[in-house]
Design a protein around this motif. Structure first.
Motif, PDB file in Angstrom:
ATOM      1  N   THR A   1       0.803  -1.230   0.000  1.00  0.00           N
ATOM      2  CA  THR A   1       0.000   0.000   0.000  1.00  0.00           C
ATOM      3  C   THR A   1       0.833   1.277   0.000  1.00  0.00           C
ATOM      4  N   LEU A   2       2.015   1.248   0.602  1.00  0.00           N
ATOM      5  CA  LEU A   2       2.784   2.479   0.786  1.00  0.00           C
ATOM      6  C   LEU A   2       4.154   2.491   0.108  1.00  0.00           C
ATOM      7  N   PHE A   3       4.764   1.338  -0.076  1.00  0.00           N
ATOM      8  CA  PHE A   3       6.130   1.285  -0.603  1.00  0.00           C
ATOM      9  C   PHE A   3       6.256   0.286  -1.759  1.00  0.00           C
ATOM     10  N   PRO A   4       5.519   0.480  -2.832  1.00  0.00           N
ATOM     11  CA  PRO A   4       5.539  -0.491  -3.935  1.00  0.00           C
ATOM     12  C   PRO A   4       6.907  -0.637  -4.588  1.00  0.00           C
ATOM     13  N   ARG A   5       7.744   0.391  -4.497  1.00  0.00           N
ATOM     14  CA  ARG A   5       9.062   0.299  -5.125  1.00  0.00           C
ATOM     15  C   ARG A   5       9.926  -0.785  -4.484  1.00  0.00           C
ATOM     16  N   THR A   6       9.643  -1.098  -3.227  1.00  0.00           N
ATOM     17  CA  THR A   6      10.398  -2.174  -2.573  1.00  0.00           C
ATOM     18  C   THR A   6      10.115  -3.506  -3.251  1.00  0.00           C
ATOM     19  N   GLY A   7       8.850  -3.789  -3.515  1.00  0.00           N
ATOM     20  CA  GLY A   7       8.505  -5.029  -4.207  1.00  0.00           C
ATOM     21  C   GLY A   7       9.102  -5.085  -5.597  1.00  0.00           C
ATOM     22  N   GLN A   8       9.067  -3.966  -6.303  1.00  0.00           N
ATOM     23  CA  GLN A   8       9.657  -3.913  -7.643  1.00  0.00           C
ATOM     24  C   GLN A   8      11.161  -4.176  -7.575  1.00  0.00           C
ATOM     25  N   ALA A   9      11.812  -3.647  -6.530  1.00  0.00           N
ATOM     26  CA  ALA A   9      13.246  -3.851  -6.366  1.00  0.00           C
ATOM     27  C   ALA A   9      13.566  -5.317  -6.097  1.00  0.00           C
ATOM     28  N   VAL A  10      12.746  -5.976  -5.278  1.00  0.00           N
ATOM     29  CA  VAL A  10      12.961  -7.392  -4.987  1.00  0.00           C
ATOM     30  C   VAL A  10      12.859  -8.221  -6.271  1.00  0.00           C
TER      31      VAL A  10
ATOM     32  N   LEU B   1      19.586   6.094   5.487  1.00  0.00           N
ATOM     33  CA  LEU B   1      19.322   5.098   6.524  1.00  0.00           C
ATOM     34  C   LEU B   1      18.648   3.916   5.863  1.00  0.00           C
ATOM     35  N   CYS B   2      19.232   2.741   6.039  1.00  0.00           N
ATOM     36  CA  CYS B   2      18.727   1.512   5.424  1.00  0.00           C
ATOM     37  C   CYS B   2      18.212   0.565   6.496  1.00  0.00           C
ATOM     38  N   ALA B   3      17.181  -0.200   6.159  1.00  0.00           N
ATOM     39  CA  ALA B   3      16.651  -1.240   7.042  1.00  0.00           C
ATOM     40  C   ALA B   3      15.946  -2.277   6.180  1.00  0.00           C
ATOM     41  N   ALA B   4      15.539  -3.366   6.810  1.00  0.00           N
ATOM     42  CA  ALA B   4      14.841  -4.431   6.097  1.00  0.00           C
ATOM     43  C   ALA B   4      13.345  -4.415   6.355  1.00  0.00           C
ATOM     44  N   ASP B   5      12.853  -3.377   7.052  1.00  0.00           N
ATOM     45  CA  ASP B   5      11.429  -3.227   7.333  1.00  0.00           C
ATOM     46  C   ASP B   5      11.002  -1.801   7.036  1.00  0.00           C
ATOM     47  N   ASN B   6      10.101  -1.630   6.080  1.00  0.00           N
ATOM     48  CA  ASN B   6       9.637  -0.286   5.761  1.00  0.00           C
ATOM     49  C   ASN B   6       8.775   0.318   6.858  1.00  0.00           C
ATOM     50  N   SER B   7       8.187  -0.504   7.708  1.00  0.00           N
ATOM     51  CA  SER B   7       7.388   0.045   8.808  1.00  0.00           C
ATOM     52  C   SER B   7       8.269   0.872   9.737  1.00  0.00           C
ATOM     53  N   CYS B   8       9.441   0.355  10.076  1.00  0.00           N
ATOM     54  CA  CYS B   8      10.361   1.100  10.935  1.00  0.00           C
ATOM     55  C   CYS B   8      10.943   2.301  10.192  1.00  0.00           C
ATOM     56  N   LEU B   9      11.245   2.121   8.912  1.00  0.00           N
ATOM     57  CA  LEU B   9      11.760   3.241   8.124  1.00  0.00           C
ATOM     58  C   LEU B   9      10.724   4.358   8.012  1.00  0.00           C
ATOM     59  N   MET B  10       9.457   3.989   7.921  1.00  0.00           N
ATOM     60  CA  MET B  10       8.391   4.984   7.867  1.00  0.00           C
ATOM     61  C   MET B  10       8.364   5.798   9.164  1.00  0.00           C
ATOM     62  N   HIS B  11       8.514   5.105  10.277  1.00  0.00           N
ATOM     63  CA  HIS B  11       8.490   5.759  11.585  1.00  0.00           C
ATOM     64  C   HIS B  11       9.684   6.703  11.751  1.00  0.00           C
ATOM     65  N   ILE B  12      10.875   6.184  11.501  1.00  0.00           N
ATOM     66  CA  ILE B  12      12.086   7.001  11.653  1.00  0.00           C
ATOM     67  C   ILE B  12      12.111   8.103  10.600  1.00  0.00           C
ATOM     68  N   GLY B  13      11.722   7.747   9.382  1.00  0.00           N
ATOM     69  CA  GLY B  13      11.729   8.717   8.294  1.00  0.00           C
ATOM     70  C   GLY B  13      10.808   9.888   8.544  1.00  0.00           C
ATOM     71  N   GLY B  14       9.695   9.651   9.227  1.00  0.00           N
ATOM     72  CA  GLY B  14       8.791  10.746   9.554  1.00  0.00           C
ATOM     73  C   GLY B  14       9.456  11.788  10.425  1.00  0.00           C
ATOM     74  N   THR B  15      10.201  11.324  11.428  1.00  0.00           N
ATOM     75  CA  THR B  15      10.907  12.254  12.307  1.00  0.00           C
ATOM     76  C   THR B  15      12.042  12.959  11.570  1.00  0.00           C
ATOM     77  N   LEU B  16      12.770  12.219  10.736  1.00  0.00           N
ATOM     78  CA  LEU B  16      13.839  12.829   9.948  1.00  0.00           C
ATOM     79  C   LEU B  16      13.294  13.936   9.045  1.00  0.00           C
TER      80      LEU B  16
END
Length: 242
Positions: free
Chosen positions: A13-22, A204-219
């Motif tokens: 729903t939010l990060f389709p580019r990740t699936g395309q990258a995989v 900042l890299c991670a293997a979970d977009n949920s955490c990246l969404m959280h941290i990225g919001g603050t950044l």
């Protein structure tokens, strides 16, 4: 190998580019990648909030949809951990339990699949940027991925991997935890962001977009100038497509 991609709800729903990258990455490595259209949620949110019957039905659907593949690749340590850790506990005895037992060993986080199943660390990637890696809680403590993501990142040409201070500390997201405990969650995220900024990293890299969404919001709110990217997107990058 005939590989199925389990995209997960957040990525779909939010990060389709990740699936395309995989898909791009795995095809580059010679895998036949399929996307079963019948897939739905893994049921983690349901189970964590007490809806065991609903999560059990979703587990059954997952097993049915992904039966017959050589491997199921998941670009989310959180959802992969749900399948691996909780499905055997949810499955009713008999045929459902046997089906789960046959499916669960073939479910892999992306880095785990690359390193342990395909046996590669150099995936032909090129990403000329300073990067720091955040090991999310489920990938660190549930799947115990260890240094697999770092080994992959170190083989990316042009990439400068810098260690993240207190990397094993939670970012404060925790799914519904961030909703139920917003003040605590925000404070934990502030600590994580401070550590990220101390590295001087561009990404900042991670293997979970949920955490990246959280941290990225603050950044973003702090206008820190640090991008967040899923591991798959960095590994899929090449000199032809930086």
């Amino acid at each position: 190998m005939r590989v199925a991609l389990f995209i997960t709800c957040v990525n779909d729903t939010l990060f389709p580019r990740t699936g395309q990258a995989v898909v791009s990455l795995l095809r580059r490595l010679g895998c036949e990648v399929e996307f079963p259209a019948g897939q739905t949620c893994c049921g983690q949110m349901h189970l964590n909030t007490g809806y065991r019957a609903e999560s059990t039905r979703l587990a059954g659907r997952f097993v049915s949809v992904f039966a017959g593949y050589d491997a199921v690749v998941v670009p989310s340590g959180s959802c992969a951990a749900m399948v691996r850790e909780q499905y055997p506990r949810l499955a009713p005895p008999g045929a459902p339990a046997r089906a789960v037992a046959a499916t669960v060993p073939r479910v892999h986080d992306l880095s785990e699949f690359l390193v342990d199943v395909l046996g590669v660390t150099d995936v032909g990637a090129y990403f000329p940027h300073r990067v720091t890696y955040h090991p999310t809680c489920h990938s660190l403590r549930g799947l115990r991925l260890g240094d697999r993501p770092a080994r992959l990142l170190r083989r990316v040409r042009g990439l400068d991997l810098v260690p993240l201070p207190d990397a094993d500390q939670c970012c404060g997201f925790g799914g519904t935890f961030a909703v139920k405990n917003p003040a605590v969650s925000a404070a934990m995220c502030a600590d994580k962001v401070r550590a990220v900024l101390d590295t001087g990293a561009e990404v900042l890299c991670a293997a979970d977009n949920s955490c990246l969404m959280h941290i990225g919001g603050t950044l973003t709110r702090q206008r820190a100038g640090v991008r967040t990217m899923h591991l798959a997107e960095i590994l899929a990058a090449t000199e032809a497509r930086p």
